[in-house]
Design an enzyme around this catalytic site. Sequence first.
Site, short mmCIF file in Angstrom:
data_model
loop_
_atom_site.label_atom_id
_atom_site.label_comp_id
_atom_site.label_asym_id
_atom_site.label_seq_id
_atom_site.Cartn_x
_atom_site.Cartn_y
_atom_site.Cartn_z
N CYS A 396 -6.15 0.91 -5.09
CA CYS A 396 -4.73 1.01 -5.39
C CYS A 396 -4.11 0.34 -6.49
O CYS A 396 -3.34 0.64 -7.08
CB CYS A 396 -4.06 0.93 -4.22
SG CYS A 396 -4.12 -0.68 -3.44
N HIS A 440 -1.52 -3.16 0.01
CA HIS A 440 -1.42 -2.02 -0.79
C HIS A 440 -0.62 -2.60 -2.05
O HIS A 440 0.13 -3.41 -2.14
CB HIS A 440 -0.58 -0.84 -0.24
CG HIS A 440 -0.91 0.33 -0.75
ND1 HIS A 440 -1.83 1.14 -1.42
CD2 HIS A 440 0.17 1.26 -1.07
CE1 HIS A 440 -1.46 2.14 -1.62
NE2 HIS A 440 -0.37 2.55 -1.68
N ASP A 456 4.23 6.16 -5.83
CA ASP A 456 2.81 5.60 -5.21
C ASP A 456 1.65 6.50 -5.75
O ASP A 456 1.59 7.51 -5.51
CB ASP A 456 2.70 5.68 -3.68
CG ASP A 456 1.61 4.88 -3.42
OD1 ASP A 456 0.52 4.34 -4.27
OD2 ASP A 456 1.35 4.63 -1.93
#
Lengths: 642, 301
Positions: A396, A440, A456
């Site tokens: 991520c 994250h 995201d």
Amino acid sequence: MSKSHLYGLLLSILMVIAPHADHLPPWVSALCIVLLVWRSYLAWSGNPLPKRWLLMVITLTSLSGILIDFHTLFGREVGVTLLMLLATLKLMELRTARDAMALIFLSCFILITNFLYSQSLLTALYMLATLLVIVTSWVHLHAPGIAVKPRLRVAAVLLLQAIPLTLILFILFPRVPGPLWGLPQDAFARSGLDDTMSPGSVGRLALSDAVAFRVSYQGKPPQRAQMYWRGPVLWDFDGHTWTPGRATQGIAPQFSATGLTTEYSVTLEPHNKHWLFALDVPDSISVPARLTDDFQILSREPVNERLRYEARSHLTFHANLQESQAQLQRALQLPQTLNPRARQLAASWRADDDHAVVRRALGYFNQQNFYYTLEPPPLGRNSMDDFLFDTRQGFCEHYAASFVFLMRAAHIPARVVTGYQGGEYNAYGNYYIVRQSDAHAWAEVWLTGQGWVRVDPTAVIAPERVERGLSAALTDSAALPFMSRNPPLWLRDLRLNWDALANQWNQRVLGYDSERQFAYLSRFGLESVSLQVIYMTAGLGLVIALFALYMLRHLFKREQDKTQAAWLKLCRKLARSGLPRAPHEGPWDYATRVAIARPALADAIQDLAARYVALRYGAIQNERAQSEFIRRATKFGRSKNK
Amino acid sequence: MSLSLKNVIRQAESAILGKPQQIRFALACLLARGHLLIEDLPGVGKTTLAQVLSRTLGLQFARVQFTSDLLPADILGVSVYERDSNQFKFHPGPIFAQMILADEVNRATPKAQSALLEAMEEHQVTIEGVTRPLPAPFFVIATQNPSHQIGTFPLPESQLDRFLMRIEMGYPDAQAERGLLSGVDRREIIAKLTPQMESAELLALQQHVKQIHVSPALLDYVQAILRHTRESAHYTHGLSPRAGLALLSAARAWALIDGRDAVIPEDVQIILPGVVSHRLQTIAEHQHSLTQELIAAVAIP
């Protein structure tokens, strides 16, 4: 001192010092083990104990060892080390019962020091078991004739009897706000989010299944895709690492809520940093904290104890519709020379408006062959170019970083946000566990008319990550901790059960601080602090006194038989009428005295005294005579009362 | 109580005025097969008590005046060469009497004292390699003068332990003293006393004392007393187990004299001063109230 006594003590000491092996220098544990083995051998072979001078040499040597190792003779570590060494050395000169008692008390004391290092439920259970062993050897010391099983039973009963007093002390004993003597080590050693991000930093966290915090929602929990726990916000990029940078004077955080709010309480594990995690975007929080310009919540002190707070968040919102120029400028900064290909790509999108650029960037991630993995190949100097055009494998942080880079290159203000996403639902305690592996990173862009908007990119490449969690998103999950993969169902259940239990322990036992104590006692109307202290002291004293009285009565009762009980009752009756029996006064003397003082009672009391003397001191025991005496003694009181 | 025992007491009381308790203590001591130490000033009737008891009980009486030049042989006896038979013949000393009055026992040297005390303990003497048993009721009354300690050899504590009881005579009360002063000469009265009891009966009574029942409750009480003396800060040393045994046997004898077949706490309390006062030392110097304090301090369980 028999062998079995000694083995009990050896076991106690071993159990007491075993947990300390984890955090004390190895030579200390080794020395303790050597001494224990040596002592067992001496007991087994029946050889004499070592000479005094030898013990002195060992003591002085280990003392200098401590000095060399720690450079001091004070402090927690040194204190514990010294106690452990002294306890094991004391074993070497264990001769009398008094030595054994000293050792037992020393064991109890060292046992407590365990709490300086860990206060988990498991530690508590282990310590309870150890205490049972210690008390058992103590019982053995006082009653050498008892076999192991009844000995254990006596010890267990003793521990059980201690429970009421423990509970009372636990609830009433005044708490000191803040730790008394330093913190458990586990407050510091934890891993957690950092305030910098570079390729691989979040991926490393994903390998840890340590708990970051636990959340329980009031009411219906939000959708999983909305569970973005905001941590450090990163602004500055040097071509490799993202950092928070130096804050400029921004506009005070402002937002307009447009929909759902949710309320929840978080029990945050200590991470030794300032961040308090809350769902985007937090509205209020129950502990003293500051909301920064970029919506982070920072506590005044680093979180080095488990912290529980209530918070409220708005799940849909417009954040900072008016942003200061300085901030927007900051959100556009890029290293000038690096990553030409990425710049070029962003420039090619620039024709469109901001919304379309964001869409095109996400579409780029979606359509090109990007791959979500924990083990991305290494990147070169132009890390963004390498990632976007060559390797196309990342976790991520790669996606968030490259997305923000593209946005800035396209003149759209953007920033990286790190934190946690999702969590594991524990049905046994109705709460969510958020682990380090849920760490994250995502992006935020500032759009005119919408303010800061969360984007995201990971959700585009691996939507499962956001909807179902990490293990669902990774195809090669071998690198993940065992529990983050898909363990058998029963194991999962077991783990959730255990976590629910540990959560209760944290909330109710460890979390019972001065505030909670106050809140709890307020329920009984003890609001005023001075009154509270008085009540507490008085109540505690009363309870202890009652307990002592009860024990004493209990002790004496066991000595009395029915005859004596009837006689003492009779004496108490007479005492109420002004003729108390002195404790040392024999029955005959007393009867004679009563007969002189109350001639009317003379016959009756002398008859009773004669019967009592015959029953209690006479050679012949007779049940009929006994019941006759008891009957008359009781009747004596009654007829007198009339 | 046996009739003869009653008679013994009655006769003794008629001869020794105003001292019924002392008579009973002495008798209890005798019945419990112990020995008696009387500590008091001269002239208060120590010798009279011994003489009256021996006459009343029909015991052979011997009196030894302890002086600093007293030798063990003066107590035990000596073998003398007899020309007629060409042999050594043993001439038994006063120790071979049934009742011995050892007057002013602290005047003699420890050597002479120990000759007496060993005989008391063993109920036999060994002289010149021959062991000779002592007669069967065997009872020693030793007297000690508490004042004028100059030139004396006070009995050491370990030796005091050999005496079951230590009592004091005390001055007679006014009425008794009047009777004493106005009445007939004591010596005449003593001479007229007749034995009220056979030796065999005395021995049987001594046996009987052992049969007097002691209940667990009473043992608790005695143990509580012993424990108290050991735990209390008032005493330099607690009572020994032998002192506990002495308490019990004296209390048994007292119960017998009182006509009971079981010991009650009151028995223990009444003989307690006589039994423990010479075995206990206080930190402070107040020996007199010592035993009363001890009694008051221990509750009867």
